[in-house]
Write an enzyme that holds these catalytic residues in place. Structure first.
Site, short mmCIF file in Angstrom:
data_model
loop_
_atom_site.label_atom_id
_atom_site.label_comp_id
_atom_site.label_asym_id
_atom_site.label_seq_id
_atom_site.Cartn_x
_atom_site.Cartn_y
_atom_site.Cartn_z
N GLY A 172 -9.06 0.10 -10.29
CA GLY A 172 -8.68 0.28 -8.89
C GLY A 172 -7.20 0.60 -8.81
O GLY A 172 -6.60 1.08 -9.79
N LEU A 173 -6.60 0.35 -7.67
CA LEU A 173 -5.18 0.70 -7.51
C LEU A 173 -4.34 0.03 -8.59
O LEU A 173 -3.50 0.68 -9.22
CB LEU A 173 -4.70 0.29 -6.13
CG LEU A 173 -5.19 1.16 -4.98
CD1 LEU A 173 -4.56 0.71 -3.68
CD2 LEU A 173 -4.85 2.62 -5.24
N ALA A 174 -4.54 -1.25 -8.81
CA ALA A 174 -3.72 -1.95 -9.79
C ALA A 174 -4.02 -1.45 -11.20
O ALA A 174 -3.11 -1.12 -11.96
CB ALA A 174 -3.96 -3.46 -9.68
N GLY A 175 -5.29 -1.37 -11.53
CA GLY A 175 -5.67 -1.01 -12.89
C GLY A 175 -5.32 0.41 -13.25
O GLY A 175 -4.73 0.68 -14.31
N GLY A 207 -10.59 -2.85 -15.21
CA GLY A 207 -10.61 -2.49 -13.78
C GLY A 207 -9.74 -1.26 -13.56
O GLY A 207 -8.67 -1.12 -14.16
N ARG A 246 -6.05 -11.93 12.64
CA ARG A 246 -7.43 -11.87 12.15
C ARG A 246 -8.10 -13.25 12.11
O ARG A 246 -9.22 -13.41 12.57
CB ARG A 246 -7.45 -11.30 10.74
CG ARG A 246 -7.16 -9.83 10.70
CD ARG A 246 -7.08 -9.33 9.27
NE ARG A 246 -6.84 -7.88 9.29
CZ ARG A 246 -6.69 -7.14 8.20
NH1 ARG A 246 -6.77 -7.70 7.01
NH2 ARG A 246 -6.48 -5.85 8.29
N SER A 280 -12.17 -0.57 11.63
CA SER A 280 -10.72 -0.78 11.70
C SER A 280 -10.36 -1.74 12.81
O SER A 280 -10.89 -1.73 13.91
CB SER A 280 -10.02 0.55 11.91
OG SER A 280 -8.67 0.29 12.18
#
Lengths: 644, 226, 249
Positions: free
Chosen positions: A42-45, A40, A337, A284
């Site tokens: 994404g931000l973490a990967g 992955g 939410r 949003s």
């Protein structure tokens, strides 16, 4: 097995600092002897892969998309929280910690969340140094806004594309390491299984999505940064390719799955328009600052509206029900939410929903436009209004917008300890793929923070600690365990291709989605969940006997890709139902109708359910085993949320 | 490869040469036009003939004119190189294209326009420059000095309606070529700024209409006067 | 709506490929373009025909994965991504031609799927600021004028979809490359490697086989994120300045 969360001793604020000192280090000259797989991007990967490569480890990074830059982190709009207190409005690490714990309805670990708040400040520094063009004030300093009902302005943002900019930042750091030869990139490659040798994760099996080649990759540690599983609902705001396969295969190889039923339903999405719908688009949350949510006061009026006999503007003020303002006079349209979502569902269930499907409520800007003028509203929300018009063909300046809740984020995920290691040694989970920081509900602008915290600032320390205690000897991919796993994957591929049934993969995915949405969505009941479990089991049996996957393995075959993913979603769906059934309380995104206050609010049961439910896979067709990690709160007082 | 050749072989380097030579040729057009407009002075060609001879003898102008030829050559050679390079970048084209909705026709057809202008140029050089340099040209005497009577050659050529038509149409091609080329050269040089670019665009359009129009006016007038 | 789709089918990179026509019926105006293709694929699969392969992921206009050259334009008739295009932009009975991006640097992998890894390699050549994780100054240490940050953001919005390449008659990647060079050249953090970056990224762009720029402006007109060709001018400036003044021989 007793779950050891490995939370360091000592005062909350010192745990991470102390831990960083106590972890073992890998000698700089030895780092090049270790291989790390990151699944992955994404931000973490991407942040983990880049940071580990910078330290000197050999990294292999995998993603199913054609480029690491496409990972779904890119779609995050709002912003990223950080306890910088640049605005001098009373923010602090402790306040961010406290807000996150409370927002998560007290179902997250104190130590993890505090660490998240601590490193949040470094994330912003790092991103700015990478060239992320955050919004700025005229004086040249960084701008902040208040987000998701937070009482301080701690959210950093880059227009409505914060996720994009942060991801491109991480992607650029990753690209630099690719150029340096420290990261080998495998795009259009899907992880099919984890390989465990002597009880430790030592590699993965992948499928090359272009050639279909099933390949083995060996390493000393495996990091799963594969995001959430919202697509178990078929319709969600996730990308079409987002899937649970990597996490689920890890789960079946011994990694526990924690709190899988904790899913976040976002209230302001564009409603479903028909059976063809493939995904939902989020708008949003900020729209609720000025828009008023309403439905017709009576079923009859709503019916006429749905049939097109009257228009929204024909409905008189007294015939409108501004249900959020009515029920929650002090928070009104700005309730959290989960509350907003649930109430929209209630009015639609009563038959007062709008849109042809009856599954939508109005978000009306009429009063705001009269009050502030069209220009002011357009300056604030112009791009969102345009997007809405592009998708629905209606002009929200003229007619009220329609919204409906949609699955957005999954707080649950692979169980990890304080080091982000799963129950399989050497196998880590980062970002949305793990369960650790958001409890039962995630606050706005916190997902980006967690992904980058894990990748840039946590894993470089904790994986080093593990590797320092692991011999650098490599295991060849000709090892029997690799061969065995490869064969399992190939058999599964062949099985899927050989069923040659009647129904397409999407057919099953849609049916699964409906079951999950109806019984394990915004409101759950014991009866419904039991029913759902049966339905999912039947669906699974039908899938494996009647799915139609055309083509062959040795080619680009998108049906086959989807079939693998949907097969795993079906199994996950059943576990989510089990988890929801087990948790006899309502908290955050998990609402059991049996457990509510007389006013219809979520009723937590801290005495019996203040724990992490971690599920262990024990074999095909067997019930998963529940393990409990008690949650200890030493620094915050548990309170009931109230928005009246 | 040295950094110079590396640069000049890059796509940007080649474009740079196109832009610089293009801008020089634009300048040349102005000078050339200023000279040619003397053809319209009703003195039987005296000013023009004197001007032509003076220019031909001025060593500085001779150097510039060699440069001019070199620039035309570079402009042509590099455009061929770039066209081939660009064509290779898309070996299989699109079956359907609505390029007219996203860009101006001239901007997409600079190569064709350039080729047409080159054909004109060759005819033009053969007809006048070559004759002037190497041909047998009648002479005229002004204030006791003998000059080549180029005016006569020009006037003769422009009495032919087909020749005039050829000139006018060619100036049309030039106009289209310039309508893109002028501003494009500035863009290639990196000279794009919110404050100045609108002006460059306008000047470019004005230039591309005015200069070819004046050039075209000469044969028309001379034809009508003949 | 009933439509005729003329779609490019190609089994793999080695296959020659060709157009094939399909009829789709009962298309709703509210469908997105990709959902219309989903419906086609469902029916093809049911009939036992290989579904049409195309790239897509987020379906909200930001990941840049979707492509498609629709009726002679990248991402179809609107200046948006294909995933944001809806069927109300088409008329009943219309024939819609769907082609993959065409460029030497974007080889077709199957049907409408192309390989855009050339873009990744351009970024790898220098589209970054060389800072390691940690050890960076405080985020507010260097003030950046709002106008500059905004301009950098304008360029940074590029989603890397490749529509610029498809729109360009030369299959040039200058808009893509210049957007990243611009973003980093504008920001103070990008100054250290400014010259080297421009040199290396341009060299890589050329090495990938993208065409040169004719300044037609088609890329800007078709870019779903409205990236401006002023970035190309800035790249040219950066590059020319770099080659004459950098220390790289």
């Amino acid at each position: 097995m007793i779950l050891d969360s490995k939370i360091p001793d000592g005062p909350l604020a010192e745990k991470w600092t102390k831990h960083k000192f106590s972890v073992k280090l890998v000698n700089p000259a030895n780092k090049r002897k270790y291989d790390v797989i990151v699944v992955g991007t994404g931000l973490a990967g991407a942040s983990a892969a880049a940071s580990l490569a910078e330290l000197g480890y050999n990294v292999k990074a995998f993603c199913f998309q054609d480029s690491p830059r496409r990972a779904h982190s890119i779609a995050a709009q709002g912003g990223i929280n950080a306890a910088k207190n640049y605005q001098n409005d009373g923010d602090s690490i402790f306040r961010l910690f406290y807000d996150t714990i409370k927002g998560g309805d007290y179902r997250a670990r104190e130590a993890n969340v505090h660490r998240l708040a601590e490193v949040s400040v470094s994330i912003i520094d790092q991103c700015v140094a990478q060239g992320v063009p955050f919004a700025r004030e005229y004086g040249g300093l960084l701008a902040n806004r208040s987000f998701g009902g937070a009482q301080v302005s701690r959210t950093f943002y880059a227009r409505g594309q914060t996720g994009q900019q942060l991801l491109l930042g991480a992607y650029s750091a990753l690209s630099r390491q690719v150029a340096n030869g420290k990261v080998k990139l495998y795009p259009r490659t899907e992880m099919m299984d984890v390989v465990i040798v002597d009880g430790k994760a030592r590699g993965i099996i992948t499928r090359n999505l272009i050639t279909g080649a099933i390949e083995s990759h060996s390493a000393h540690a495996v990091l799963l940064c594969t995001g959430g599983y919202g697509n178990v609902f078929f319709l969600s705001t996730n990308a079409m390719g987002s899937n649970v396969t990597a996490a689920w295969r890890a789960h079946k190889k011994g990694a526990f799955m924690a709190n899988p039923c904790f899913t976040q339903i976002h209230p302001t999405c564009i409603p479903v328009s028909g059976d063809h719908q493939s995904k939902l688009t989020l708008m949003s949350e900020s729209l609720r600052n000025d828009g008023r949510v309403w439905v017709p006061a009576t079923k009859e009026t709503a019916e006429k509206l749905r049939k097109g006999q009257i228009k929204a503007s024909d409905i008189k003020e007294e015939d409108r029900d501004y249900f959020l303002e009515r029920k929650y006079p002090s928070f009104g349209n700005l309730v959290p939410r989960d509350v907003a979502s649930r109430n929209a569902k209630y009015v639609c269930d009563e038959g007062r929903g709008v849109n042809e499907t009856g599954e939508a409520v109005f978000l009306d800007f009429r009063d705001a436009i009269i009050r502030d003028g069209k220009n002011v509203i357009s300056a604030k929300y112009g791009n969102l209004f345009d997007m809405y018009q592009q998708i629905t063909g209606e002009d929200p300046y003229q007619v009220p917008m329609m919204i409906y809740p949609a699955v957005h984020y999954t707080m649950g995920g692979l169980w990890v300890d304080y080091n982000l290691m799963t129950t399989v040694p050497g196998l880590y989970a980062l970002g949305e793929a793990n369960f650790s920081d958001h409890g039962a509900n995630r606050l706005g602008a916190s997902a980006l923070m967690q992904g980058l915290a894990d990748g840039y600032f946590v894993i470089p320390y904790t994986v080093g600690d593990y590797l320092a205690q692991t011999p650098s000897t490599k295991i060849g991919t000709d090892h029997p365990e690799f061969k065995k796993a490869e064969k399992e994957v190939k058999d599964r591929v062949q099985k899927l291709l050989s069923i040659k049934g009647e129904k397409t993969v999407d057919h099953f995915h849609k049916r699964l989605g409906k079951i999950m949405w109806n019984y394990c969505g915004m409101a759950r009941t014991e009866e419904g969940l039991k029913e759902a479990k049966k339905m999912i089991q039947e669906l699974k049996a039908e899938f494996w006997s009647n799915v139609k996957v055309l083509g062959e393995n040795e080619e680009l075959n998108q049906s086959l890709e989807k079939a693998h993913r949907v097969a795993d979603f079906i199994e996950l769906g059943e576990l989510m139902v089990d988890d929801a059934l087990n948790r006899n309380e309502s908290c955050g995104g998990h609402f059991r109708e049996e457990y509510q206050t007389p006013e219809g609010e979520a009723l937590r049961d801290d005495a019996n359910y203040a724990y992490v439910a971690a599920w262990q896979y024990v074999g095909e067709g067997q019930e998963e085993v529940l393990h409990k990690e008690p949650l200890v709160f030493e620094n915050v007082k548990l309170t009931q949320r109230s928005y009246k | 490869m040295s950094w110079v050749s590396k640069t000049l072989n890059s796509t940007l380097g080649r474009k740079l040469l196109m832009a610089l030579t293009g801008l020089f040729l634009i300048l040349f057009l102005v000078v050339h036009l200023a000279g040619n407009l003397q053809l319209l002075i009703p003195d039987g060609g005296e000013s023009f003939n004197i001007y032509a001879e003076t220019m031909a003898k001025n060593p500085l102008i001779r150097v510039v004119s060699i440069g001019n030829f070199a620039f035309i050559l570079i402009h042509v050679v590099y455009s061929i190189m770039l066209s081939r390079y660009n064509k290779a970048a898309r070996p299989i084209g699109f079956a359907e294209s609505k390029a007219n909705t996203n860009s101006a026709w001239a901007s997409r057809n600079m190569g064709i326009l350039g080729t047409l202008i080159l054909i004109f140029l060759l005819v033009h050089l053969r007809g006048f420059w070559y004759e002037f340099k190497f041909g047998e040209i009648p002479t005229a005497v002004y204030e006791g000095v003998t000059y080549k009577n180029v005016y006569l050659i020009v006037a003769e050529a422009y009495s032919n309606p087909l020749y005039v038509l050829f000139y006018v149409v060619s100036m049309g091609f030039l106009a289209f070529h310039l309508s893109h080329g002028f501003a494009s050269a500035f863009q290639t040089l990196g000279l794009n700024h919110a404050k100045y670019s609108p002006l460059i665009q306008k000047v470019g359009i004005g230039f591309s209409i005015l200069i070819p129009a004046l050039f075209a006016l000469i044969p028309i007038m001379m034809f009508l006067q003949a | 709506m009933n439509l005729t789709l003329k779609i490019w089918r190609q089994r793999n990179n080695a296959d020659k490929g060709g157009f094939k026509e399909y009829k789709v019926t009962e298309v709703s105006k509210d469908m997105s373009f990709l959902e219309m293709l989903d419906v086609l694929n469902e029916s093809l699969t049911e009939k036992g025909e290989d579904p049409v392969h195309f790239d897509h992921d987020c379906r909200e206009g930001i990941c840049g994965m979707c492509s498609l050259y629709i009726n002679g334009k990248p991402h179809g008739p609107l200046q948006t991504t294909t995933c944001q295009l809806h069927m109300r932009s088409f008329n009943d009975g219309e024939t819609i031609t769907i082609e993959p991006w065409r460029a030497k640097a974007f080889p077709v992998m199957k049907d409408l799927v192309v390989d855009r890894s050339a873009f990744d390699r351009i970024i790898q050549a220098g589209g970054y600021i060389s800072v390691n994780t940690g050890g960076v100054p405080d985020a507010n240490e260097i003030p950046i004028p709002k106008t500059v940050a905004d301009k950098a953001m304008d360029a940074a919005q590029c989603i890397g979809c490749g529509a610029c390449v498809a729109a360009c008659k030369n299959a040039s990647a200058m808009l893509f490359t210049s957007a990243k060079i611009s973003q980093l050249a504008l920001l103070p953090q990008g100054q250290v490697e400014r010259k080297t970056r421009a040199e290396k990224m341009v060299a890589q762009m050329d090495a990938e086989g993208f065409g040169a720029c004719t300044n037609t402006g088609a890329c800007e007109a078709e870019c779903p994120k409205g990236i401006s060709i002023t970035n190309i001018a800035r790249m040219n400036r950066e590059y020319f300045t770099a080659v004459v003044s950098s220390e790289n021989l």
